[in-house]
Design an enzyme around this catalytic site. Structure first.
Site, PDB file in Angstrom:
ATOM      1  N   ARG A 148     -16.049 -42.054  10.302  1.00  0.00           N
ATOM      2  CA  ARG A 148     -17.424 -41.962   9.807  1.00  0.00           C
ATOM      3  C   ARG A 148     -17.572 -42.429   8.359  1.00  0.00           C
ATOM      4  O   ARG A 148     -18.610 -42.987   7.984  1.00  0.00           O
ATOM      5  CB  ARG A 148     -17.932 -40.516   9.930  1.00  0.00           C
ATOM      6  CG  ARG A 148     -17.912 -39.957  11.334  1.00  0.00           C
ATOM      7  CD  ARG A 148     -18.815 -40.728  12.265  1.00  0.00           C
ATOM      8  NE  ARG A 148     -18.891 -40.099  13.585  1.00  0.00           N
ATOM      9  CZ  ARG A 148     -19.514 -40.620  14.631  1.00  0.00           C
ATOM     10  NH1 ARG A 148     -20.100 -41.799  14.531  1.00  0.00           N
ATOM     11  NH2 ARG A 148     -19.535 -39.990  15.791  1.00  0.00           N
TER      12      ARG A 148
ATOM     13  N   GLU B 228     -16.078 -39.660  20.030  1.00  0.00           N
ATOM     14  CA  GLU B 228     -17.367 -39.757  20.708  1.00  0.00           C
ATOM     15  C   GLU B 228     -17.107 -39.739  22.211  1.00  0.00           C
ATOM     16  O   GLU B 228     -16.407 -40.611  22.730  1.00  0.00           O
ATOM     17  CB  GLU B 228     -18.131 -41.021  20.315  1.00  0.00           C
ATOM     18  CG  GLU B 228     -18.642 -40.988  18.884  1.00  0.00           C
ATOM     19  CD  GLU B 228     -19.560 -42.150  18.537  1.00  0.00           C
ATOM     20  OE1 GLU B 228     -20.217 -42.084  17.487  1.00  0.00           O
ATOM     21  OE2 GLU B 228     -19.626 -43.114  19.338  1.00  0.00           O
TER      22      GLU B 228
END
Length: 399
Positions: free
Chosen positions: A225, A187
């Site tokens: 994730r 990210e």
């Protein structure tokens, strides 16, 4: 002008002068300022100065704790050293080629919090996970949503990132399983580093942002994730984030970002009074994300719905205190275009549309992949200022 021979178009000109911590050869860790393709050994150059003792700790925390008046004094003194020829003979021996140094974490991180402040990222996540269009959490436009991370796993740029292990449960599985994460992601984020602390029980007003935040850096909030999706029901993130967060080596002072300040996107509904600032603190930064040397995205930071000033005001509105070295990050920076997405989750649309990376494709990161995030912003006189890079290479899991 400077007596230094600065490279044309350098992102580390006199309008920038970011701070970091480095070592060179056998020398101990030093405070430094990047200028051109060199680093000024600030620890050595400041010997005999009133602020010299603040630069001898091997981290920048003592300087940050001294507050904005001292920050301004040190910055002015460094600019004087580098511009007035009478200082050249004394300062020149303290310059080291930037290519020859080893960079370290610039601060001892006290606390780490991460926000979720890109509306486009929130919309993309909703569409990927639920299929719903134009849906963000009901509280999202009322407050900057965030989570508290682990300060102890904030690592210096270049530190290998070991693939984490944990529990995961794909949607079609009937039971969870344990093992190495299969959906490892990055990210791209912007970080804010707190200098001056605050008192427990006293919220920090939004317009006090520049009196508490020393500077800005780049952050990679690595994310597993599959671990995150299973554990975040209903709390989280937890283990899906806490294994590593990479921080860039250079802190760009807020004082260097005056030319990068722009109005933020319109906010509807109007935020509560404690989130309304007298002056704009959106920043016109352009990020670039590379995987194995290939440019895959260029997210614009100015599109963030919540600013760093609003995040600081919200972080303390309940009376939580600030400590010198606190790091808080913006959340994934994502723009409206496909090539402005700030995570592989979005770039591959949850793995369903693998992303071209050179001659290969990626749904999520593989062992050996290197992610490099860089950024620049407008500076004085039409120049641009740089933030350096935050980089990390994925190492195999240890389970």
């Amino acid at each position: 002008m400077s007596w230094l021979d600065l490279p044309a178009g350098t992102l580390f000109g006199l309008g920038n002068l970011p701070y970091g911590v480095f070592s060179h050869g056998e020398r101990t860790r030093r405070a430094g300022v990047a200028v051109g393709d060199q680093v000024l050994d600030l620890t050595a150059a400041a010997e005999g100065e009133s602020f010299g003792r603040l630069l001898a700790a091997g981290v920048l925390n003592p300087l940050l704790a001294a507050g904005p008046d001292t920050w301004a004094d040190v910055r002015a003194r460094v600019r004087e050293w580098l511009t007035e020829p009478r200082h050249a003979d004394r300062i020149r021996p303290h310059l080291v080629p930037r290519k020859d140094i080893v960079s370290h974490l610039p601060v001892e991180v006290a606390d780490y919090a991460d926000f979720y402040s890109s509306e486009q990222h929130a919309l993309n996540a909703s569409r990927i996970f639920t299929g719903a269009d134009d849906l963000v959490p009901v509280n999202w436009k009322h407050l900057p949503i965030g989570y508290h991370g682990r300060a102890g796993t904030v690592v210096a740029s270049g530190t290998p990132v070991i693939r984490p292990a944990g529990q995961r449960k794909p949607r079609k599985a009937t039971e969870p399983s344990f093992g190495a994460a299969k959906r490892l992601d990055f990210e791209a984020e912007v970080g804010f580093v707190v200098g001056a602390p605050s008192e427990l029980g006293k919220p920090v007003p939004i317009d006090e942002f520049p009196r508490h935040v020393f500077g800005v850096c780049l952050v990679n909030d690595w994310s597993a994730r599959d671990l995150q999706g299973w554990e975040s029901q209903p709390l989280g993130p937890f283990l899906g984030k806490s294994f590593a967060t990479s921080m860039s080596p250079w802190l760009v002072p807020l004082a260097a970002l005056e030319h990068a300040r722009v109005p933020q996107p319109a906010q509807d509904p109007e935020p509560f009074a404690y989130l309304r600032a007298a002056e704009p603190w959106s920043l016109d930064l352009t990020l670039e994300i590379r995987i194995n040397g290939h440019l895959v995205s260029s997210p614009p930071f100015a599109t963030q719905y919540w600013t760093g000033a609003q995040q600081l005001a919200h972080l303390t509105v309940n009376g939580a205190s600030l400590r010198t070295g606190d790091l808080y990050a913006s959340g994934t920076v994502t723009g409206p275009a496909k090539d402005q997405r700030g995570s592989l989750l979005e770039l591959s649309w949850g793995g369903r549309e693998p992303l071209a990376v050179g001659e290969e494709t990626r749904a999520f990161l593989e062992d050996g992949d290197e992610v490099v995030i860089s950024a620049s912003a407008p500076g004085p006189g039409g120049a641009r200022i740089g933030f350096g890079e935050v980089r990390g290479t994925v190492a195999p899991a240890v389970v």
